[in-house]
Design an enzyme around this catalytic site. Sequence first.
Site, mmCIF file in Angstrom:
data_model
loop_
_atom_site.group_PDB
_atom_site.id
_atom_site.type_symbol
_atom_site.label_atom_id
_atom_site.label_comp_id
_atom_site.label_asym_id
_atom_site.label_seq_id
_atom_site.Cartn_x
_atom_site.Cartn_y
_atom_site.Cartn_z
ATOM 1 N N ILE A 11 0.902 -1.214 -0.030
ATOM 2 C CA ILE A 11 -0.010 -0.124 0.015
ATOM 3 C C ILE A 11 0.761 1.335 -0.141
ATOM 4 O O ILE A 11 1.903 1.311 1.002
ATOM 5 C CB ILE A 11 -0.965 0.022 1.397
ATOM 6 C CG1 ILE A 11 -1.866 -1.295 1.170
ATOM 7 C CG2 ILE A 11 -1.732 1.064 1.165
ATOM 8 C CD1 ILE A 11 -2.633 -1.382 2.538
ATOM 9 N N CYS A 12 0.535 2.217 -0.981
ATOM 10 C CA CYS A 12 1.279 3.580 -0.896
ATOM 11 C C CYS A 12 0.414 4.854 -0.504
ATOM 12 O O CYS A 12 -0.562 4.806 -1.182
ATOM 13 C CB CYS A 12 1.837 3.809 -2.322
ATOM 14 S SG CYS A 12 2.580 5.390 -2.546
#
Length: 247
Positions: free
Chosen positions: A93-94
Amino acid sequence: MATNENLPPKVIKQLAKELKSLDESPPEDIRVHVNDDNFSTILADIEGPPGTPYEGGVFRIRLLLSQDFPQSPPKGYFLTKIFHPNIAKNGEICVNTLKKDWKPTLGLRHVLLAIRCLLIEPFPESALNEEAGKMLMEDYDSYAKHARLLTGIHAMKPKPKSKTAIGESTTVNSTNAEANIVSHTPLTVDTANKSGYVDPGVGLSAIEAVAVSPSPSAKKPKGDILPSAVSLDKKKIDVRKKSLKRL
C-alpha cells in the site's frame, strides 16, 4: 496480556489498549481481527465503500509493525487482490500516512481509516500500479469496469442462503393445491334433500351447471301432469269399477 520479543513492553501495553478499543468500537465498515499472541501483525477487513468500483467487496489487509514502532510507520499490504493505482500487484500500500506524513502519535485507527479513504479517492500521481493509474487518468470507465471485475472475482461476500425459501414455497404450493381441490370438487346432489340445500364446499361453476341443466328428477311446474299422479288416478277408477260390479 500478550508478550512479544519484537516489541517493547510499553508498546505492547499501548497496542493492547488500542486493539481493545477497535474491537469494541470499530471504525465504519472496518473490522479488526485481534491476535492476542502477536501484536506485531494486525489483520483487518475493509468493506468496499459505496459508489466506488469496490462496493460490495471485502478486502483483507495486513499491517506489519517493526521493532521501533511507533517511531516508524507500519507497513501495509492488501491480502485480497485489488486493482488500484496506489496498491502494487504484490499488495503493498502506498499512502502518505504510512510514509512521509507519519507521526508517532498516530494510532492504528487513523491508519485504517486512511487506507479506506484511499479506496474512495485514489492518487494516480503516485501510483504503484502504473497500469491502473494510467487507466484511471485516461479512461475512468474502463478503469472502474476492470476494478469491479476483480472485486467480483476476489472480494465479493458470499450471499447468505435463505432458510425460509423452502418453507414459503411449500406454503404457497399447499395453498394453491387446496384452491384447486375446492374449485374442482364435483357437485353431489342429495336426492332425499327436498329443501334445495347445497353443500357450501361445492364449486360455483358446478352449481351454475346444475342450475342451467336441471336433472330429470327435478320437480316440474304445477302445470305439467306428473306420471305418478296419472297412475294413482287410474288405480282409483279401477277400484270404483269393481265396486259397481259387485253391486
